[in-house]
Design an enzyme around this catalytic site. Structure first.
Site: not given
Ligand code: C6P
Length: 420
Positions: A137, A214, A217, A240, A378
């Protein structure tokens, strides 16, 4: 050879979830969108919130609201107690050794940036290397690019197979004494691939590198145990995990956090301030400058309780059934093109329909009351590697049902026919 990760295995004897009881806990699911009952399949972007989380947030503002760790009154004491109780819940949820190893941030993005700007500031130097992968991401690319640029370090990228799995032999080749950090996604948000992170961590440690996972997910689908994995850092987001937005977690091993400089300067993170010199607070407070997102952190405890009440094995079993059912139903549609076919994956399904633009498919599904995400998710470098602009992504959670997948399949069938 790389082993299958322990956490990717579905417990066969997991109980079956009581789906109508679970759905009754989510008020938002019981509405019509564009004249149709809502089918919410955008859980990888954010999950919906159960009644207990919503109530906890209300209750906090109705009865407890106060600043924490400082007031000499009952409300402040209560707020502090509840805030710290969530830290304890997160510790147990991630199987961390100590609650002090859990730092509250505003999301995965901030957690990764915190490590890049503190650990990175003191431990990464000119000539060092940081390894990430093609399926990261943007949150796990850009902070490291910025750090490398500032320090004269080099970013290395693990390539992937067409299936969306890491080329682990190539990872081995990238590892060297120059590797300072490996920062890797546990589960791909765009493809659902579960990466063999336990093995990756062991290999990285063998050359003396630290590892950040990370877990944005993975924590919602797998039972992530930071001690078993032996990762140095793990980042994830409450939103999430059925919790509120604006709350993130950074796990770090005590000795590493203690050696790191603070992130932001301000109140709460200090022990003593004079104009000549400031001494810093203990962990985790050293990294939590200013008034945090108190109410949302407190409500997050109820989200963890919701997951614990159902149980991770039951959640995983239900989500795997949904994924397998979705693959079988959607594969029958003429023009359905799956994107990402890794053997180990969570309930995330990326696809195209007849080479139609993903956004058009998403808009047509929305008109039928079905919420999915479309675009590059992203992960622009991943999309470039796959030769795509983007995909349609349906991501399933514990409150989704097979009949909702039937609605998705019927709708996609109609969309595919329209363009044939
Ligand atoms: N992915 C998706 O629709 P935040 O925005 O800080 O809570 O998480 C960022 C982030 C970082 N790593 C991974 C693997 C992610 O999936 C995400 C967030 C969402 O896939 C929003 S872009």
């Amino acid at each position: 050879m790389y082993k299958t990760d322990w956490e990717a295995i579905t417990p066969v004897d997991a109980p079956t979830v009581d789906i109508s009881q679970i759905r009754n806990r989510f008020p938002i699911l019981h509405q019509e969108v564009n004249g149709n009952p809502l089918v919410y399949l955008d859980n990888a972007a954010t999950t919906q919130k159960p009644d207990t989380v919503i109530r906890a947030l209300n209750t906090y503002y109705e009865t407890d609201n106060a600043n924490i760790h400082r007031g000499a009154h009952a409300l402040a004491a209560r707020s502090t107690e509840y805030y710290e109780a969530t830290r304890k819940s997160v510790q147990q949820f991630l199987h961390a050794q100590e609650a002090e190893e859990i730092i509250f941030t505003k999301g995965t993005t901030e957690s990764i940036n915190l490590v890049a700007s503190t650990y990175g500031r003191t431990s990464v130097n000119s000539g060092d290397e940081i390894i990430i992968s093609t399926m990261e991401h943007h949150s796990n690319i850009v902070p490291w690019q910025m750090l490398c640029e500032a320090k004269g370090a080099t970013l290395r990228v693990i390539p992937i197979q067409d299936s969306g799995e890491l080329l682990l032999e190539e990872f081995e080749k990238l590892l060297s004494k120059k590797t300072k950090l490996v920062s890797i996604v546990h589960v791909s948000n765009a493809l659902g691939t579960i990466n063999p992170v336990a093995e990756i961590i062991a290999r990285a440690h063998a050359v003396g590198a630290k590892v950040l996972i990370d877990g944005a997910q993975s924590t919602s689908h797998l039972d992530v145990d930071v001690q078993k994995l032996n990762c140095d850092f793990l980042a994830c987001s409450a939103h999430k995990l059925f919790g509120p937005t604006g709350v993130g977690i950074l796990y770090g091993k005590r000795e590493i956090l203690e050696a790191m400089p603070p992130y932001q300067g301000g109140g709460e993170m200090i022990k003593e301030v004079t104009f000549e010199k400031t001494t810093y607070n203990e962990i985790p407070f050293k990294f939590e400058a200013g008034t945090p997102n108190i109410g949302d952190v407190i409500a997050f405890k109820e989200a963890i309780q919701f997951i614990n009440d159902i149980g991770k094995p039951a959640i995983r079993k239900h989500e795997e059934e949904l994924l397998n059912y979705a693959i079988s139903q959607l594969s029958a549609i003429k023009g359905f093109i799956p994107v990402g076919t890794a053997k180990q994956r969570v309930s995330v399904l990326s696809f195209l329909i007849n080479r139609m633009h993903p956004f058009d498919v998403g808009m047509m599904l929305d008109a039928m009351g079905i919420a999915v995400r479309t675009g590059h998710h992203c992960t622009q470098p991943l999309m470039k590697r796959l030769g795509l602009e983007g995909t349609v992504r349906a991501s399933f959670s514990v409150y989704n049902t097979k009949s909702e997948i039937d609605r998705l399949a019927e709708s996609l069938e109609r969309i595919a026919k329209r363009k044939n």
